[in-house]
Enzyme design. Structure first.
Site, mmCIF file in Angstrom:
data_model
loop_
_atom_site.group_PDB
_atom_site.id
_atom_site.type_symbol
_atom_site.label_atom_id
_atom_site.label_comp_id
_atom_site.label_asym_id
_atom_site.label_seq_id
_atom_site.Cartn_x
_atom_site.Cartn_y
_atom_site.Cartn_z
ATOM 1 N NE ARG A 53 -40.359 16.273 -23.647
ATOM 2 C CZ ARG A 53 -40.656 15.989 -24.919
ATOM 3 N NH1 ARG A 53 -40.850 14.751 -25.310
ATOM 4 N NH2 ARG A 53 -40.779 16.954 -25.796
ATOM 5 N N GLY A 54 -44.054 17.283 -23.502
ATOM 6 C CA GLY A 54 -44.556 17.818 -24.755
ATOM 7 C C GLY A 54 -45.926 18.394 -24.474
ATOM 8 C CB ALA A 55 -47.373 21.764 -25.072
ATOM 9 N NE ARG A 96 -43.112 20.674 -16.982
ATOM 10 C CZ ARG A 96 -42.320 20.476 -18.031
ATOM 11 N NH1 ARG A 96 -42.572 19.492 -18.882
ATOM 12 N NH2 ARG A 96 -41.271 21.250 -18.242
ATOM 13 C CD GLN A 205 -35.850 18.015 -22.747
ATOM 14 O OE1 GLN A 205 -34.718 18.477 -22.947
ATOM 15 N NE2 GLN A 205 -36.668 18.541 -21.861
ATOM 16 C CG ASP A 246 -43.993 24.059 -24.097
ATOM 17 O OD1 ASP A 246 -44.468 23.114 -23.457
ATOM 18 O OD2 ASP A 246 -42.963 23.970 -24.781
ATOM 19 C CG ASN A 256 -39.854 25.339 -27.882
ATOM 20 O OD1 ASN A 256 -40.737 24.528 -27.587
ATOM 21 N ND2 ASN A 256 -38.803 24.992 -28.598
ATOM 22 C CE LYS A 257 -37.930 21.683 -22.621
ATOM 23 N NZ LYS A 257 -38.463 21.562 -21.237
#
Length: 356
Positions: A53-55, A96, A205, A246, A256-257
């Site tokens: 994970r993480g763009a 995703r 996270q 992202d 973003n998250k």
């Protein structure tokens, strides 16, 4: 203590170029386990289930994933190879919807494939071109993250208290991270930052990944529940907010998250600078504003049962679980890319930065 930014590579190609090796982030902090993914389906599953994970890391994994997939086709013709590549590219793109790096990396792989078709291409030569492009995407991300860190560091002072949300660190990228890159570079310079990491519910996270990563690197980090951001700001403990991203829309809105927009609102209230650290690959000028960003919605189980021995909500309760939210450009002090620091007006300055 180890320096996580320098020692952990969360996504890489195996030595024989037949598999993708990832750090399974769903097992952290309890277990540091690397998994070997041998098929495109394995890579798709790892992205969907947040093992990677993480763009930026998602983009790297997807590039490697499409490469190992076509390599193992044993195609008898260039046409068959191209048809297989297209199917795998589209399949991985469905994993995703929000992180633009996923599509950016896959498009780069397609451009490299098309470029290799000039003349009289040989299948082995095409495969080698795809491998080189995937490796280049990883290497460039490492360089991009370091540049973002250096630019961001010019906005910070030694001893600052910094709030971050989610995980935009070394394990979410090729190296260093985006929002955490200045933290690592600052440590090398003796800046002694005090980092406050929000837990980042519901997937935690911040608690599982950021707190682990920074503590492993010997950085002063304090874990907070997400709803504690206001009190630490009010107490004067925070002098800057650093977050990753992202997707950046053409007007400067950023996705973003989930929870990021609330922190931005609080930072505005307390007059604390709010910085978004984002590679230029996350800038999507075809997306006019944040309203056009597709927000991924995830399962109810992540809220109600995932982290609990017993369910923590009534059986059958309705849930709403968006994975991201959009922060208005009006709340963002600056967007920091590898090309430099972008300040309002974002509408014009984002265009200019992508022309470089």
């Amino acid at each position: 203590m180890i320096n996580t930014a320098n020692t952990i590579q969360s996504v890489k190609l195996s030595e024989d170029n037949d598999a993708v090796i990832i750090l399974n982030q769903t097992l952290l902090p309890g277990q540091k386990k690397f998994e070997t993914l041998t098929t495109t389906e394995d890579v798709w599953e790892a992205i969907v289930h947040l093992k990677v994970r993480g763009a930026p890391a998602i983009g790297i994994a997807a590039a490697y994933g499409v490469y190992i997939g076509v390599k193992k086709m044993n195609a008898e013709s260039v046409r068959d190879l191209y048809d297989g590549f297209t199917k795998m590219k589209n399949y991985l793109a469905s994993s995703r919807p929000t992180a633009v790096n996923l599509f950016w990396a896959l498009d780069r792989m397609e451009k490299r494939f098309n470029h290799s078709l000039k003349g009289e291409p040989i299948i082995d030569e095409i495969l080698e071109e795809l491998r080189k492009e995937a490796e280049l995407i990883r290497l460039e991300d490492e360089q991009v993250c370091e540049a973002i860190g250096k630019h961001t560091l010019t906005l910070l002072k030694p001893g600052m208290g910094i709030l971050t949300h989610c995980n935009a660190g070394a394990i979410a990228t090729a190296k260093y991270g985006t929002a955490l890159a200045p933290i690592y570079l600052g440590k090398q310079k003796g800046y002694d930052f005090r980092v406050y990491a929000g837990e980042t519910r519901p997937l935690l996270q911040g608690a599982r990944l950021t707190a682990w990563e920074l503590s492993e690197a010997g950085i002063d980090v304090t874990l907070l529940c997400d709803n504690m951001a206001s009190i630490v700001m009010n107490e004067g403990k925070i002098q800057a907010v650093l977050v990753g991203c992202d997707r950046v829309a053409a007007n400067g809105d950023t996705a973003n998250k989930i929870g990021t927009s609330g922190i931005a609102i609080l930072a505005k209230h307390y007059n604390i600078p709010f910085y978004v650290c984002a590679p230029t690959s996350t800038i999507d000028l075809t997306c006019e504003n944040g309203d056009e960003i597709l927000i991924e919605e995830r399962s109810a189980e992540e809220i109600t049962t995932k982290w609990y021995v017993e369910p923590m909500a009534p059986k059958g309760i309705k849930t709403y679980n968006p994975a991201f939210d959009v922060t208005s450009h009006e709340l963002i002090t600056a967007i920091i890319t590898e090309e430099g620091i972008i300040k309002p007006s974002y509408q014009e300055n984002l265009k200019n930065i992508q022309k470089r």
